[in-house]
Scaffold this active site. Structure first.
Site, PDB file in Angstrom:
ATOM      1  N   GLY A  69       6.600  -9.899  -8.503  1.00 39.23           N
ATOM      2  CA  GLY A  69       7.118 -11.157  -9.020  1.00 39.23           C
ATOM      3  C   GLY A  69       6.034 -12.163  -9.337  1.00 39.23           C
ATOM      4  O   GLY A  69       6.153 -12.959 -10.246  1.00 39.23           O
ATOM      5  N   MET A  70       4.946 -12.111  -8.578  1.00 33.81           N
ATOM      6  CA  MET A  70       3.924 -13.137  -8.757  1.00 33.81           C
ATOM      7  C   MET A  70       2.842 -12.757  -9.755  1.00 33.81           C
ATOM      8  O   MET A  70       2.124 -13.604 -10.231  1.00 33.81           O
ATOM      9  CB  MET A  70       3.268 -13.452  -7.432  1.00 33.81           C
ATOM     10  N   VAL A 118      -1.618  -6.590  -9.778  1.00 34.82           N
ATOM     11  CA  VAL A 118      -2.755  -6.237  -8.947  1.00 34.82           C
ATOM     12  C   VAL A 118      -3.525  -5.149  -9.685  1.00 34.82           C
ATOM     13  O   VAL A 118      -2.958  -4.142 -10.099  1.00 34.82           O
ATOM     14  CB  VAL A 118      -2.315  -5.737  -7.558  1.00 34.82           C
ATOM     15  N   GLU A 150      -5.924   2.284   6.079  1.00 35.73           N
ATOM     16  CA  GLU A 150      -7.179   2.683   5.457  1.00 35.73           C
ATOM     17  C   GLU A 150      -7.405   4.179   5.609  1.00 35.73           C
ATOM     18  O   GLU A 150      -7.209   4.735   6.691  1.00 35.73           O
ATOM     19  CB  GLU A 150      -8.330   1.910   6.091  1.00 35.73           C
TER      20      GLU A 150
END
Lengths: 211, 512
Positions: free
Chosen positions: B116-117, B120, B238
């Protein structure tokens, strides 16, 4: 630490526990976004500023939803939503000519209650026309998704662009009779789509009482 | 020519108007009506007044369709995200054919995700020769002064959190058009992906990840940063190292606020939201503890504690329903862990743990105890009682009579044994904790070297805020009606207050 910003968006969702109300909000947004944007642009605002106006109006209306409570006197959420938004826009468009809002007097309240305000008549007519345009645009988009592309084309070319039925039939490789069917089919569907947005309190009060 | 077919009835006409164009009955009816003028006339009448066509033509023939997409401000969740090609237009052409493009000194390799923002991206820092992740504010938000400011403010807060379990922010670029955030690139997968692939994790793994997540949150809370969107997708595992990192601190939710998506549709998942968030109440750091509880629940059982078909349903359940305890869903989870999760999932923030530090300590103690003494499973008895109440009650009666009989003969010894078995053992410091801490320190030191200085980032952010202010209040060409946006806002706010104060009056009067 306290966060100064509560998540208003989510609160809206919870305040609309009825699925139909959420749909109503989405319809409302898809009609009001272009409506407010176009009105703002027609007043000379640039793209970015017009968008800002759209946001402000929608935020204002969404905040008002906190005051929404079902009450048979008020009718359904959809009607209430569209009504307060209309009032907000028209009053805004009208007020600016006279005095800045901010005195907090009851003038606004009075104006909101009046149907035929002589001052706002011009703006309210303009608003209603543009509003209806968006309703039709919205309905057309809905219907277009429901039918075959060729059916839509048959309707659009003949009914909207005003081409001769025979020419359209030739172009789309359909029979003249099929064009007639397509036109009827689309008209009927447009009518249905528009009807869902029009006020019809009696039907919806019963559906609201059910929850 | 239509003599071989009889005319259509009303039902068949309705099929032509509303039915499925591919259905047999539609085709059959259409075949007749196409060639029958009488039926076409009837169809035309049933379809509604022809004035509608005229009105449609009048309203839509010169509709400015091209302006339509401009007006969309993201209020409606259903509009979807821009496709990749369109959303990457802000990139400069790449200097290498295998790359997507360039953004300052960063070569963009590929898109990792979008939300939504914004987007990436995986990128390569050509100056420091290292992979980075870049988060770009979505185009439609980049236009909003408020969103830019919020983005900057939050980025600065998050940049201040330097911790081994928090994805480090290297840099913030106040690029003229698209502000972006440069972060540590973590090779690996998210907790969401891991559980989706492998199913529920074992109890020790749940505790281990929980400890790390809690300590990352503790570090953030210490800096006054609330995550607000703790969920499995924001916890990165990781590759090759037993380490987790929290990402998306505060940004996602904040930018959602700024994007004003006050819509019925939620961007992303609502499953991990706290009741106070769902209610739109004021939140504090304990909102993250609730979400952490939901994440632990998810790891232990493979699903979030509250599920429903629709987002709204989930939020209602988050606020009002009691979750099914973990031990009932997965009997391999020890009671103590189940209890910790229960406490994190308390509806009232005041009944949860007071801080992330406290959560971490409880989990560390429990892990140590588990490693030394194994786990306790009262739950087997509990679930047996629940599943077979009748049988169990019989068993209890039998047991009771045996105990009563026992008391008659050897009372003291039974008493003592029972209590000893339930008493919790004293917490013992876990021996693997030291090596983990050392490892963490080394990683933190490394990331500190890479990080741009806090002042540098801060200066960039101030610059970003300054430009967004300027953009926000830029004067449009106006006719005096709309004036400038600043006074517009003031008036709109006032109008809004007035309107809604009086809306009850006005709406009643306007009722038809």
């Amino acid at each position: 630490m306290k966060s100064p910003v509560p998540d208003t968006r989510n609160s809206l969702i919870l305040r609309l526990p009825d699925k139909h109300d959420v749909e109503a909000w989405d319809q409302f947004v898809s009609i009001y976004e272009p409506l407010v944007y176009r009105l703002a642009r027609s007043k000379g605002l640039q793209d970015a500023d017009a968008r800002e106006v759209v946001q402000e109006v929608l935020v204002s209306v969404s905040r008002a939803i906190e005051q929404w409570e079902f009450d048979p006197e008020r009718g359904r959420f959809r009607d209430w939503l569209f009504r307060i938004a209309r009032n907000l826009m028209i009053k805004f468009m009208t007020r600016r000519k006279h005095r800045p809002i901010g005195t907090g007097d009851s003038g606004i309240a009075q104006m909101l209650e009046q149907h035929a305000d002589p001052v706002s008549e011009e703006e309210s007519e303009r608003f209603d026309l543009e509003y209806r345009r968006e309703v039709f645009r919205w309905a057309a988009e809905q219907v277009q998704e429901q039918v075959k592309e060729r059916t839509w084309q048959a309707f659009w070319l003949s009914s909207i662009e005003g081409h001769q039925t025979e020419d359209v039939a030739l172009k789309l490789e359909m029979s003249v009779g099929a064009i007639h069917i397509a036109r009827s089919r689309i008209r009927s569907r447009l009518r249905e789509a528009i009807k869902t947005l029009e006020q019809d309190n009696t039907e919806n009060i019963s559906s609201h009482n059910a929850r | 020519m239509t003599s071989h077919l009889k005319h259509t009835n009303d039902t068949e006409l309705q099929i032509l108007l509303c039915g499925d164009e591919d259905s047999d009955e539609y085709r059959r009816t259409a075949a007749h009506v196409e060639t029958c003028e009488a039926c076409q006339k009837r169809l035309d009448t049933v379809a509604g007044p022809t004035q509608l066509d005229a009105e449609t033509r009048e309203l839509l023939s010169d509709y400015p369709w091209e302006a339509l997409s401009n007006s969309r401000t993201g209020f409606q969740g259903t509009d979807g995200l821009p496709d990749q090609a369109e959303s990457l237009t802000f990139l400069n052409p790449p200097s290498h054919p295998e790359m997507l493009g360039r953004l300052g000194r960063y070569e963009i390799e590929r898109m990792i995700g979008s939300g939504g923002m914004g987007l990436v991206l995986k990128a390569f820092d050509t100056e420091l020769n290292r992979p980075v992740a870049i988060k770009v504010l979505a185009q439609h938000l980049a236009h909003s002064g408020a969103a830019r400011q919020r983005f900057a403010r939050e980025s600065r807060a998050v940049a201040a959190v330097v911790h081994e379990h928090v994805v480090a922010i290297h840099n913030v670029e106040a690029d003229d058009q698209n502000p972006f955030l440069v972060m540590q690139y973590v090779a690996g997968e998210s907790l969401q992906a891991r559980v989706d692939r492998e199913g529920p994790l074992d109890a020790k793994e749940v505790m281990r990840i929980g400890i790390q997540a809690a300590s990352g949150l503790a570090a953030a809370h210490e800096q006054g940063v609330i995550h607000r969107d703790v969920k499995p997708a924001n916890i990165l595992l990781e590759q090759g190292v037993e380490r987790i990192l929290l990402t998306d601190f505060g940004l996602a939710r904040t930018v959602d606020d700024a994007s004003l998506t006050h819509t019925g549709i939620i961007a992303g998942t609502p499953h991990y939201m706290s009741p106070e968030q769902a209610n739109g109440d004021t939140i504090d750091q304990r909102t993250d503890l609730f979400s952490l509880g939901s994440v632990l629940y998810f790891m232990a059982t493979g699903r979030p504690p509250f599920r429903a078909e629709r987002a709204m349903g989930v939020l209602n359940r988050v606020c009002h329903d009691t979750h099914r305890p973990v031990w009932q869903v997965n009997s391999d989870i020890p009671d103590d862990l189940s209890d910790i999760i229960d406490r994190l999932l308390e509806k009232k923030a005041s009944r949860r743990f007071a801080s992330a530090v406290e959560v971490r300590e409880s989990l560390v103690r429990l892990l140590a105890r588990t490693q030394q003494h194994g786990t306790r499973h009262r739950n087997r008895v509990k679930s047996f009682v629940r599943q077979r109440p009748f049988l169990s009650s019989g068993a209890i009666v039998c047991l009771a009579s045996v105990i009563v009989a026992g008391f008659m003969f050897i009372p003291s010894s039974v008493e003592r044994t029972r209590f000893r078995s339930i008493q919790p053992t004293e917490p013992v410091a876990p021996d693997n904790n030291i090596s983990l801490a050392q490892q963490d320190q080394a990683i933190a030191a490394e990331s500190a070297v890479y990080s741009a200085t806090a002042q540098e980032i801060s200066a960039r952010l101030q610059q970003l805020e300054a430009t967004s202010n300027a953009a926000q209040f830029a004067q449009p060409a106006s006719d005096g009606f709309w004036q400038d946006s600043a006074s517009f806002k003031v008036r709109l706010d006032q109008l809004e207050r007035d309107t809604f104060r009086d809306s009850s009056i006005s709406s009643t009067k306007e009722e038809r």
